[in-house]
Structures are given as C-alpha cells and as structure tokens.
Design a protein around this motif. Structure first.
Motif, PDB file in Angstrom:
ATOM      1  N   GLU A   1      28.049  10.006  12.495  1.00  0.00           N
ATOM      2  CA  GLU A   1      26.963  11.121  12.496  1.00  0.00           C
ATOM      3  C   GLU A   1      25.664  10.566  13.189  1.00  0.00           C
ATOM      4  O   GLU A   1      24.899  11.143  13.876  1.00  0.00           O
ATOM      5  CB  GLU A   1      26.706  11.845  11.149  1.00  0.00           C
ATOM      6  N   TYR A   2      25.730   9.162  13.003  1.00  0.00           N
ATOM      7  CA  TYR A   2      24.381   8.460  13.607  1.00  0.00           C
ATOM      8  C   TYR A   2      24.528   7.552  14.681  1.00  0.00           C
ATOM      9  O   TYR A   2      23.632   7.013  15.449  1.00  0.00           O
ATOM     10  CB  TYR A   2      23.996   7.787  12.407  1.00  0.00           C
TER      11      TYR A   2
ATOM     12  N   PRO B   1      22.327   0.109  13.420  1.00  0.00           N
ATOM     13  CA  PRO B   1      21.317   0.858  13.323  1.00  0.00           C
ATOM     14  C   PRO B   1      20.226   0.215  12.828  1.00  0.00           C
ATOM     15  O   PRO B   1      19.146   0.867  12.760  1.00  0.00           O
ATOM     16  CB  PRO B   1      21.803   2.126  12.821  1.00  0.00           C
TER      17      PRO B   1
ATOM     18  N   ILE C   1      19.627   4.463   5.988  1.00  0.00           N
ATOM     19  CA  ILE C   1      19.075   5.179   7.161  1.00  0.00           C
ATOM     20  C   ILE C   1      18.158   6.111   7.315  1.00  0.00           C
ATOM     21  O   ILE C   1      17.484   6.827   7.984  1.00  0.00           O
ATOM     22  CB  ILE C   1      20.487   5.252   7.954  1.00  0.00           C
ATOM     23  N   ASP C   2      18.360   7.050   6.066  1.00  0.00           N
ATOM     24  CA  ASP C   2      17.541   8.189   5.837  1.00  0.00           C
ATOM     25  C   ASP C   2      16.384   8.082   4.961  1.00  0.00           C
ATOM     26  O   ASP C   2      15.771   9.134   4.596  1.00  0.00           O
ATOM     27  CB  ASP C   2      18.501   9.514   5.468  1.00  0.00           C
TER      28      ASP C   2
ATOM     29  N   VAL D   1      19.729  15.757  11.504  1.00  0.00           N
ATOM     30  CA  VAL D   1      20.730  14.907  12.267  1.00  0.00           C
ATOM     31  C   VAL D   1      22.188  15.290  11.741  1.00  0.00           C
ATOM     32  O   VAL D   1      23.188  15.215  12.412  1.00  0.00           O
ATOM     33  CB  VAL D   1      20.494  13.573  12.152  1.00  0.00           C
ATOM     34  N   GLY D   2      22.361  15.600  10.449  1.00  0.00           N
ATOM     35  CA  GLY D   2      23.645  15.994   9.831  1.00  0.00           C
ATOM     36  C   GLY D   2      24.205  17.438  10.303  1.00  0.00           C
ATOM     37  O   GLY D   2      25.145  17.548   9.644  1.00  0.00           O
TER      38      GLY D   2
ATOM     39  N   ASP E   1      21.246  17.959  16.574  1.00  0.00           N
ATOM     40  CA  ASP E   1      22.628  17.848  16.096  1.00  0.00           C
ATOM     41  C   ASP E   1      23.564  18.113  16.896  1.00  0.00           C
ATOM     42  O   ASP E   1      24.746  17.569  16.925  1.00  0.00           O
ATOM     43  CB  ASP E   1      22.688  19.204  15.025  1.00  0.00           C
TER      44      ASP E   1
ATOM     45  N   LYS F   1      23.167  14.421  19.677  1.00  0.00           N
ATOM     46  CA  LYS F   1      23.194  12.924  18.878  1.00  0.00           C
ATOM     47  C   LYS F   1      24.337  12.109  19.415  1.00  0.00           C
ATOM     48  O   LYS F   1      24.072  11.158  20.050  1.00  0.00           O
ATOM     49  CB  LYS F   1      23.323  13.174  17.169  1.00  0.00           C
TER      50      LYS F   1
ATOM     51  N   ILE G   1      14.302   8.516  14.556  1.00  0.00           N
ATOM     52  CA  ILE G   1      15.337   9.271  14.907  1.00  0.00           C
ATOM     53  C   ILE G   1      15.935   8.843  16.018  1.00  0.00           C
ATOM     54  O   ILE G   1      17.213   8.641  16.141  1.00  0.00           O
ATOM     55  CB  ILE G   1      15.073  10.652  14.754  1.00  0.00           C
TER      56      ILE G   1
ATOM     57  N   ARG H   1      17.613   5.263  16.130  1.00  0.00           N
ATOM     58  CA  ARG H   1      19.014   5.166  15.553  1.00  0.00           C
ATOM     59  C   ARG H   1      20.084   5.623  16.536  1.00  0.00           C
ATOM     60  O   ARG H   1      21.226   4.958  16.224  1.00  0.00           O
ATOM     61  CB  ARG H   1      19.035   6.096  14.215  1.00  0.00           C
ATOM     62  N   LEU H   2      19.685   6.544  17.121  1.00  0.00           N
ATOM     63  CA  LEU H   2      20.836   7.348  18.074  1.00  0.00           C
ATOM     64  C   LEU H   2      20.960   6.361  19.425  1.00  0.00           C
ATOM     65  O   LEU H   2      22.098   5.990  20.021  1.00  0.00           O
ATOM     66  CB  LEU H   2      20.708   8.521  18.390  1.00  0.00           C
TER      67      LEU H   2
END
Length: 629
Positions: A25-26, A42, A78-79, A211-212, A251, A254, A298, A301-302
C-alpha cells in the motif's frame, strides 16, 4: 492508561494481515528471489532496492538502514502510530474484534473508536452516493455534467450528494447503530437546538481517503445561492481526519506515483478528477489547506526519494497561486526530487483546461518545464525595477534570504548563481557570498544548520564527503543530473563523447563535485583516444580519496538510457553546453542592462556583439543538436 490489548488478539492480527499486502500500500514491490520481495526503502534515501519483505516469515528488513520487524512494526513506523492504534487499524481490516485486559479505565467505549469512526464514514459515503441519483440531487448532477464528469466518473471517485434536510444522514446513521457522541466526534453531525443535525446539507460530496483507502472525511461543494456557507466545506479536525495529513486522491494515485516516481499536485477535487480522466493518474490535492511538510512526508514515502522523482505543482496564475508557489518553494528542499510548476494558459485550472481544450491539453500541461525555484524567484524579482541599481539591490535583499533557506550547500550555490542572472548582476560571486552570509546568520540565529559553504576558489577539492549513492545535489537539479550522465559517459564510454567532451571547460560543470571529476579527466589527458588503463589514470589524477571515490562511483553507475549510443551522448553534450551558454547569456544581458544608456558606445557594442553571437550559438544548438558543437 488505556486498556492493554489481549496478547492472543495481537498474535491473531499479526497472523491475519499479510505483510506484503500492507507494505504494497506504500511502495512498489517486485520479486527478489527465494520467495522474498524487494523495493526502495521508505525509511531512508536509496537508489537501488535494499528493502526486502518475506511473506512466509511475516517480516521486513532493510539492508541499508537496518530497519526491520513485522507488520505491526512497519505500520507503526511509517504512519507514526502507537502500538495500540496500529493493532486496532489492522484488526479492523482483518475483521477481528479485540479484547482488552484490565487497565486504568474501561476501554470499551474507546477500544474501537477509530474503527467506529471509519465505519461511520464508510456508511456515510455510501449513503451520499445513493442520494446522488435522487430528484433533489439534479442540481449536483448538472454541476458535474457542466464540468465534463459523467455518471461513471462520479462513481469512480465516489462523488455523492447530501440531502438539504436538517438530519437525514444523522437519522440514517442512528439506524445503523451509531451513537450521537460518535456522530459528533466524527464530524458528520454537529450540535443543533434539539440535538445533532447533519454537518453537510444540500451539497455535492467528495469522500477523502487516507493512503490505506479508508474514508476519513469529506469535502462538500456549495450548489445553491441560498446556502450561506463557504464555497467548500470540509470535515473538521477529528481523531481520524487531520487536513494537513491527507491528500485527496492519494488512494487512487499511490501505485502510479510509486511506479513512475512522479506526482502532480493540483488545487481541488475537480482538478484531480479532470487529471485522472485525462490519463494523469498521479494527481492529488490538498484538502482546504496549503501544501506543507506533512504532505511532503506522504509523497516521499511513495516517491521513495528516487533521484529521478518529479513533483509538478499546478497553481492558478493569480496572486493567490503565486503565493502558494512561494510557500511550496520554501518546502522544496525537503524533497529529494525535482520540483516544477505548471500554469495553464489564461490561468485555467486542469478542470477548465480539459473542458476547453481536451484531455491532451491537460496531459501536456503537467509535463515538467519550469523549475519551481526559478518560478518562485521570478515572482520576487519581477516586482522590482531591475534597470536601476536600487531596484536590483532591493530585489536581492528580498530574494537572497529565500535562497539562503536552501539547506543543501551545493544547491544553494547553484540557485544563487541563477538569481544573479535573473537580477542582471554580472558579479555572480557577490550574490553567492551574500546568500552564504545570510545563510550563516540564519544558522547562528537558529543555533543549527548545515556546515558553512566551502570556499568556491577550491571547488575541485570537494569539501563535503560524498555519500556512497552519490552527492544529494544531483537528486534535486536537472542540471546536475545531466552533468552526472555526461561524466558517466566520459568515464564508461569515452569514445561516444570524444573529442567534443575535451573542449568543455571546468566551469561548464556547475556542481563542485562534478567539476572536480572533470578536472581529473583533463589532468589524465582527456577522454579522446583513452588508453587501456584510462580509469586508473583518471583515479590517480584525483586530488584526494573523496574525489577518487566519486570517479569510481560514476564509472560503475548505470547510465539512465535504454540505448547508450551516440544520439544519447550527443543529447547530454548539447544539454550541458546549452545550459552553460544560457548562463553566459544571462550574465551578458545583465551587463547590457547595467550599462543602459550611459555606457560607452564601444563597450555597449562589444557586449551587444557577444550577446548576438551567444544567441546564434544557442539557437544553433537547439536546432542542430550535437552537429553544432
């Protein structure tokens, strides 16, 4: 103290949620062999993947920064969540009901707080979607249609409609078992005279997801003239919604952002829709607030701080848009990415542009062209009369502190040189020293900051150590990136760039580390007719171990081209030379501007002649490419 989560439930959550599904997801993961997966870490800056995930063991480990652990540890880091918050989030995904041990208070009402608020938002989102088909929502459907969005587009983005009555959603969610306290805490309802009423009434609704992919809030657009509220009304700050920590569309975007190392930042919900429908599926937007540090986290991370990463901002051409660009520039240094700005013709936003000129115009708009720092500095400089010494001095006084805030010394130096060109100040070192002086003053005042700028008279003997993955400066600057490519070719495939490369001056390489490598090649006899022990000779000509290490690094690093041939080599040669010519053009134009009407005629004529020659050469390079070298 919160009640402690039952150990068996923690184990059940850990076993139920596959670590590869969560990590995916990340960031992008690909096969690493032996049943493992790999991707760019990340948690630290890297070019090649050292972050590995073992689905069979439920563990991750980064061989670069040594971070590791299980699914819970990954989400916590990460979060930035606590252990309990992480377990609750994962339990909600797995459909596991958690039990709590005896604690300092009864956690029954709070143990599922986040879960309950997310469930309320999910139910509300579906309710709003269902209402969009009602007769009352015709005004909302017409609003969408007028902006080029059909029913399929609305469904893709989950757009809905909130009825105009006082408590339609509130009564609906009560019927689903949600308490008034939960509805008020979620921001979906607000206090009325006789109890909770709907916060959003008679508006078009956009669900805002984290993000999730969980719905954490809403953006609501006014539709009727008798609505006295703001044009856009967002969910208030709640336990699950922090506007500075969410990006609309992330979402949906990403995976493509992680895959392409590219993100497009627009200003509104309809702009995100227009971009995605036009094929720009990396578009995201802030939710009623300026783009800031948490949003950058955010995206990083991506993007994984990839050296080829690009972030393109689209701002309106008006004063507010220019102000937003300046704010974004102040945060620019937090990216290990190249940042650009895109402004549509006539100041249209992406939604308006798509309506007026179609999908291709939107895709063309977000092609990187103008570096953000250049645009931001021009906004400052253009407010002054640069024909006068006082105007140039005043512009420098305002712009220099902005440049001084750039923490990377090499990047700061390059932008300072660019600023001198914009101002028409021939003595670039004066501007560079002024910026460095202000930077030192800012550091002394704050008590922290980077080490002082190195002595530019000794640029070839690099002062700062070079990281194993290359100096960070090449991650930020298009110029540095091209210079790096050209040096890699000169070391790895000298026959492709010879003999033109040997005619390049040291000063054509704006990054001090790269200028040092160029000097080494020159001292070794040049790239033309390179001997068999060419690389050894170049390394031996290095003044110290730091430069020698950079030579080795450039000699083994992959050249970023599908076909490493004369065409690609020519492109790099032309780009480096053209930038050098453009820099000289700015200097000469500054000289001419400074001479004005009061300069000696023969001096003005000489400067004008040089300007003409440089302009013709630049045009020839742009038209004929490597043939003009």
């Amino acid at each position: 103290m919160a009640g402690r989560i039952n150990d068996d439930d923690v184990k059940a959550v850990r076993d139920a949620v596959p670590i590869d599904a969560v990590v995916s997801e990340y960031l992008q993961l690909r096969n690493a062999g032996g049943g493992n997966l790999k991707g760019l870490c990340p948690f630290h800056d890297e070019k090649s993947p050292s972050f590995q995930v073992s689905p069979s063991k439920g563990l991750f480990h980064c061989f670069g920064c040594q971070e590791g652990g299980d699914t819970i540890a990954f989400v916590m880091k990460i979060d930035h969540l606590s252990f309990s918050e992480t377990v609750e989030r994962l339990a909600a995904k797995a459909g596991i009901t958690l039990r709590y041990e005896e604690g300092g208070y009864n956690p029954g009402h709070q143990r599922g707080e986040r879960i309950r608020l997310i469930e309320a938002h999910k139910a509300a989102a579906q309710y709003y979607v269902d209402q969009l088909g009602s007769a009352e929502a015709e005004i909302g459907r017409r609003f969408l249609a007028e902006r080029g969005f059909d029913q399929a587009a609305a469904a893709h983005f989950g757009v809905g409609y909130s009825p105009a009555g006082w408590d339609h959603l509130t009564r609906f969610l009560r019927g689903k078992g949600f308490s008034d306290k939960e509805l008020l805490l979620s921001g979906l309802s607000q206090d009325g005279r006789r109890g909770p009423i709907d916060r959003f009434r008679g508006r078009l609704m956009w669900p805002i997801k984290d993000v999730g992919g969980e719905v954490v809030g809403f953006g609501a657009r006014k539709l009727r003239d008798d609505d006295n509220g703001p044009k856009y009304l967002n969910t208030p700050e709640t336990p699950v919604y922090k506007k500075s920590q969410v990006l609309y569309g992330v979402d949906l975007a990403k995976k493509e952002i992680a895959k392409t190392s590219r993100a497009v930042v627009v200003e509104g919900y309809t702009d995100v829709m227009a971009c995605h429908l036009a094929g720009v599926t990396t578009a995201i937007a802030t939710c009623g607030t300026a783009f800031g540090g948490d949003h950058i986290k955010i995206l990083r991370r991506l993007l994984m701080d990839n050296g080829s990463a690009r972030v393109i901002f689209t701002f309106d051409g008006d004063a507010a848009g220019q102000k937003a660009a300046l704010r974004a520039f102040e945060d620019d240094q937090k990216f290990a990415a190249e940042t650009y700005i895109a402004i549509a013709p006539d100041g249209m936003d992406p939604c308006e542009l798509r309506l007026a000129k179609g999908d291709e115009a939107v895709a063309d708009l977000v092609e990187p062209r103008t570096p953000l720092f250049e645009f931001a500095l021009r906004q400052i400089v253009n407010r002054y009369d640069l024909e006068t010494p006082a105007g140039r001095a005043a512009a420098l006084d305002e712009a220099a502190p902005v440049v001084a805030r750039i923490k990377n010394i090499a990047s700061q130096h390059e932008v300072a040189v660019q600023l001198a060109g914009l101002l028409g100040i021939l003595d670039t070192q004066f501007v560079v020293k002024r910026v460095a002086q202000i930077a030192r003053w800012q550091r002394d005042r704050g008590g922290k900051g980077p080490s002082p700028a190195p002595n530019r008279q000794q640029a070839p003997s690099i002062q700062a150590p070079v990281a194993p993955s290359g100096p960070a400066l090449n991650l930020r600057s298009p110029a540095h990136r091209t210079e790096r490519e050209l040096l890699k070719l000169a070391l790895q495939r000298p026959e492709l760039v010879s003999p033109a490369f040997d005619a390049y001056g040291i000063d054509e390489f704006t990054a001090p580390p790269y200028a040092a490598v160029r000097q080494c090649i020159q001292d070794a006899g040049g790239a033309t007719d390179a001997p068999a022990d060419y690389l050894d000779v170049v390394q031996q000509s290095a003044p110290d171990d730091t430069v020698r290490a950079l030579v080795r690094e450039l000699a083994v690093e992959t050249v970023f081209a599908k076909s490493v041939d004369e065409v690609y080599a020519g492109d790099q040669l032309v780009t480096v030379r053209l930038r050098a010519v453009d820099r000289r053009l700015r200097d000469v134009q500054g000289t001419l501007a400074r001479l004005g009407a009061h300069g000696a005629p023969e001096q003005v004529a000489a400067v004008q002649n040089e300007l003409w020659v440089l302009t013709q050469y630049a045009q020839s390079l742009r038209t004929h490419g490597a043939a003009a070298l």
